[in-house]
Design an enzyme around this catalytic site. Structure first.
Site, mmCIF file in Angstrom:
data_model
loop_
_atom_site.group_PDB
_atom_site.id
_atom_site.type_symbol
_atom_site.label_atom_id
_atom_site.label_comp_id
_atom_site.label_asym_id
_atom_site.label_seq_id
_atom_site.Cartn_x
_atom_site.Cartn_y
_atom_site.Cartn_z
ATOM 1 N N LYS A 111 0.846 -1.205 0.000
ATOM 2 C CA LYS A 111 0.000 0.000 0.000
ATOM 3 C C LYS A 111 0.875 1.247 0.000
ATOM 4 O O LYS A 111 0.581 2.224 -0.685
ATOM 5 C CB LYS A 111 -0.921 0.013 1.229
ATOM 6 C CG LYS A 111 -2.034 -1.016 1.136
ATOM 7 C CD LYS A 111 -3.305 -0.511 1.767
ATOM 8 C CE LYS A 111 -4.343 -1.607 1.921
ATOM 9 N NZ LYS A 111 -5.098 -1.938 0.739
ATOM 10 N N LYS A 193 -3.543 -11.017 -7.891
ATOM 11 C CA LYS A 193 -4.574 -11.740 -7.127
ATOM 12 C C LYS A 193 -5.985 -11.231 -7.459
ATOM 13 O O LYS A 193 -6.178 -10.024 -7.606
ATOM 14 C CB LYS A 193 -4.304 -11.515 -5.626
ATOM 15 C CG LYS A 193 -5.121 -12.375 -4.707
ATOM 16 C CD LYS A 193 -4.911 -11.964 -3.247
ATOM 17 C CE LYS A 193 -5.939 -10.955 -2.824
ATOM 18 N NZ LYS A 193 -6.197 -10.884 -1.389
ATOM 19 N N LYS A 196 -11.403 -8.361 -4.218
ATOM 20 C CA LYS A 196 -12.723 -7.728 -4.162
ATOM 21 C C LYS A 196 -12.633 -6.211 -4.131
ATOM 22 O O LYS A 196 -13.611 -5.521 -4.330
ATOM 23 C CB LYS A 196 -13.503 -8.251 -2.977
ATOM 24 C CG LYS A 196 -12.901 -7.945 -1.621
ATOM 25 C CD LYS A 196 -13.879 -8.411 -0.567
ATOM 26 C CE LYS A 196 -13.225 -9.269 0.492
ATOM 27 N NZ LYS A 196 -12.155 -8.620 1.207
HETATM 28 P P1 ATP Z 1 -8.772 -7.804 -0.776
HETATM 29 O O1 ATP Z 1 -9.341 -8.505 -1.964
HETATM 30 O O2 ATP Z 1 -9.433 -6.505 -0.488
HETATM 31 O O3 ATP Z 1 -7.272 -7.748 -0.813
HETATM 32 P P2 ATP Z 1 -9.114 -10.181 0.646
HETATM 33 O O4 ATP Z 1 -10.185 -10.767 -0.209
HETATM 34 O O5 ATP Z 1 -7.741 -10.724 0.531
HETATM 35 O O6 ATP Z 1 -9.110 -8.633 0.484
HETATM 36 P P3 ATP Z 1 -10.484 -11.228 2.938
HETATM 37 O O7 ATP Z 1 -11.850 -11.075 2.482
HETATM 38 O O8 ATP Z 1 -10.288 -10.987 4.370
HETATM 39 O O9 ATP Z 1 -9.498 -10.253 2.169
HETATM 40 O O10 ATP Z 1 -9.946 -12.628 2.587
HETATM 41 C C1 ATP Z 1 -10.549 -13.720 3.184
HETATM 42 C C2 ATP Z 1 -9.799 -14.953 2.872
HETATM 43 O O11 ATP Z 1 -9.891 -15.198 1.468
HETATM 44 C C3 ATP Z 1 -8.331 -14.884 3.233
HETATM 45 O O12 ATP Z 1 -7.952 -16.103 3.813
HETATM 46 C C4 ATP Z 1 -7.668 -14.674 1.915
HETATM 47 O O13 ATP Z 1 -6.353 -15.167 1.895
HETATM 48 C C5 ATP Z 1 -8.597 -15.447 0.972
HETATM 49 N N1 ATP Z 1 -8.517 -14.912 -0.370
HETATM 50 C C6 ATP Z 1 -8.778 -13.659 -0.764
HETATM 51 N N2 ATP Z 1 -8.576 -13.502 -2.072
HETATM 52 C C7 ATP Z 1 -8.155 -14.720 -2.533
HETATM 53 C C8 ATP Z 1 -7.768 -15.214 -3.805
HETATM 54 N N3 ATP Z 1 -7.766 -14.451 -4.888
HETATM 55 N N4 ATP Z 1 -7.411 -16.510 -3.911
HETATM 56 C C9 ATP Z 1 -7.426 -17.318 -2.833
HETATM 57 N N5 ATP Z 1 -7.771 -16.915 -1.589
HETATM 58 C C10 ATP Z 1 -8.127 -15.629 -1.434
#
Ligand code: ATP
Ligand code: LTN
Length: 330
Positions: A111, A193, A196
Site C-alpha cells: 500500500k 490476485k 474484491k
Molecule cells: P482484498 O481482496 O481486499 O485484498 P481479501 O479478499 O484478501 O481482500 P479477505 O476477504 O479478508 O481479504 O480474505 C478472506 C480470505 O480469502 C483470506 O484467507 C484470503 O487469503 C482469501 N482470499 C482472498 N482472495 C483470494 C484469492 N484471490 N485466492 C485465494 N484466496 C483468497
C-alpha cells in the site's frame, strides 16, 4: 477436537477467490474441527468504507457464510466488533510487537509503495489486531490464503515472545494454506490476485454476480497464444488460473483436466470452466436469497457473539493477570 479459526474482511462483495481460498474450506473443516469464523469488520475500516455499503457487505457476508454451508450449530460465527475483547487484546498485542516487524509486512508495504495517501495508523497495526483475533481462541490451525501467511507467522512470533516473557499463555497456531486455490488470480490480469477491492473489474467474479455476467467474465479471461491447455503458472498464468478454478470447484485433479482438454481450443475450455462456475454460483445464490429475507442472520450473530464472548473474556482475564494490569479478582 482440534480448533480452527479464521476471519474474512468484507471490505467489498465476496469473490470467487474468497470462496475457493477460504470459505469452501471452512465448510469442509467444520465436521472434523471446532470452527471459529468471524467477520473482521474492524479490519474493514482500516481503509475508508462508505457506511451504507459496508453495512450491506457485512450482512451479505454473513448470509454467504451460511449459504455456502457453514452451520451455526457446528461453527461459532460472529461479528468481530461484537466481541469487545478483540480490540483490547489487540492493543496489548501491539505493545508486544516491534515496529521493525510491522515495517516488514508486505500488505502494508504494498500500500505504501502504491503511494496511497492518508494511510491510516489502523492499516499499519492491522496485524496486531489479527494476532489478537487468533490468540484469543487458542486455535490449532488458521486456514488462510497465501496472502495472509505472513500475518499468521507474525502472530506465532508474538505469541512465542509473550509466552517466553510472561509464562505459557497462548497456543502457537499453524497457518493452513490450501494446496490448490490458495491464490486465485484476476481473470483480466492473471499475474495479480483476484481481489474484491478492484471495483468494476472484469477480472473479479463476485459470488452474487449475475450469472450471465459471471459467464462473460470467464469467457473473456486473458490467456496466451500458446494454444494448449497446460498447467504452467510461469508461461501460461491465465490458463493455469482457469485450471485451478475448475479443479477446486469440480474436485477434479488438475492433471486429469489437462488430459481431458489437451485437444480442445481455449474457447471450449473456457466454456467448461464458465459452466462449472455458473453451476456453483447458482446453488449459492438460491440459498442466499432464502437466508437474506429470514431472521437466521440475527439468530446466528446473537448466538455466535455469546459463545465467542465467553471464551474471549476468559482469555483476556488470563492475559491481563499475566501482564500485571489486573489488580482485582474477577
Ligand atoms: P482484498 O481482496 O481486499 O485484498 P481479501 O479478499 O484478501 O481482500 P479477505 O476477504 O479478508 O481479504 O480474505 C478472506 C480470505 O480469502 C483470506 O484467507 C484470503 O487469503 C482469501 N482470499 C482472498 N482472495 C483470494 C484469492 N484471490 N485466492 C485465494 N484466496 C483468497
Ligand atoms: N486479515 C485477514 C482477515 C482476518 C483474519 C483474522 C484471518 C482478520 N483477522 C484472523 C485469519 C485469522 C484478511 O485480510 N484476509
Amino acid at each position: 477436537m482440534k480448533r480452527m479459526l479464521s476471519g474474512i474482511k468484507p471490505s467489498g462483495q465476496l469473490t470467487l477467490g474468497n470462496y475457493i481460498g477460504a470459505l469452501k474450506n471452512f465448510v469442509k473443516y467444520q465436521d472434523d474441527y471446532e470452527m471459529v469464523v468471524f467477520i473482521a469488520n474492524l479490519h474493514c475500516i482500516t481503509v475508508y468504507q462508505d457506511p451504507q455499503e459496508l453495512k450491506k457487505n457485512l450482512k451479505d457476508a454473513v448470509a454467504l457464510y451460511l449459504a455456502v454451508g457453514l452451520d451455526p450449530e457446528k461453527s461459532i460465527i460472529f461479528l468481530q466488533s461484537e466481541v469487545l475483547q478483540h480490540a483490547q487484546l489487540g492493543f496489548i498485542m501491539a505493545c508486544n510487537t516491534y515496529l521493525g516487524e510491522l515495517n516488514r509486512m508486505t500488505q502494508f508495504k504494498d500500500k505504501q509503495a502504491k503511494n496511497e495517501t492518508n494511510l491510516s495508523a489502523g492499516i499499519y497495526t492491522y496485524p496486531t489486531l489479527m494476532t489478537a483475533d487468533i490468540l484469543m481462541y487458542d486455535p490449532d490451525f488458521v486456514p488462510v490464503g497465501e496472502d495472509q501467511k505472513q500475518h499468521v507467522e507474525l502472530c506465532r512470533d508474538t505469541a512465542q515472545r509473550f509466552n517466553n516473557k510472561y509464562g505459557e499463555t497462548f497456543k502457537i497456531p499453524e497457518p493452513l494454506i490450501p494446496t490448490v486455490g490458495a491464490r486465485i488470480m484476476s481473470l483480466s490480469n492473471p499475474t495479480k490476485k483476484m481481489s474484491k477491492s478492484d471495483h468494476g473489474d472484469k477480472g473479479c467474479i463476485y459470488l452474487l454476480d449475475d450469472l450471465n455476467v459471471a459467464r462473460k467474465k470467464v469467457m473473456s479471461a486473458v490467456t496466451d497464444d500458446l494454444g494448449k491447455v497446460n498447467f504452467d503458472t510461469v508461461n501460461q498464468p491465465g490458463i493455469s488460473n482457469l485450471l485451478q478454478i475448475h479443479s477446486s470447484l469440480s474436485h477434479t485433479p488438475i492433471k486429469e483436466l489437462v488430459e481431458t482438454f489437451k485437444d480442445s481450443g481455449y474457447g471450449e475450455f473456457k466454456k467448461a470452466v464458465a459452466q462449472v462456475v455458473v453451476d456453483e454460483l447458482t446453488i449459492i445464490q438460491e440459498r442466499y436469497k432464502q437466508i437474506i429475507t429470514s431472521n437466521i442472520i440475527e439468530e446466528t450473530l446473537d448466538n455466535g457473539a455469546k459463545k465467542a464472548s465467553y471464551l474471549a473474556s476468559k482469555k483476556l482475564n488470563k492475559v491481563q493477570r499475566k501482564i500485571g494490569i489486573e489488580i482485582r479478582k474477577r
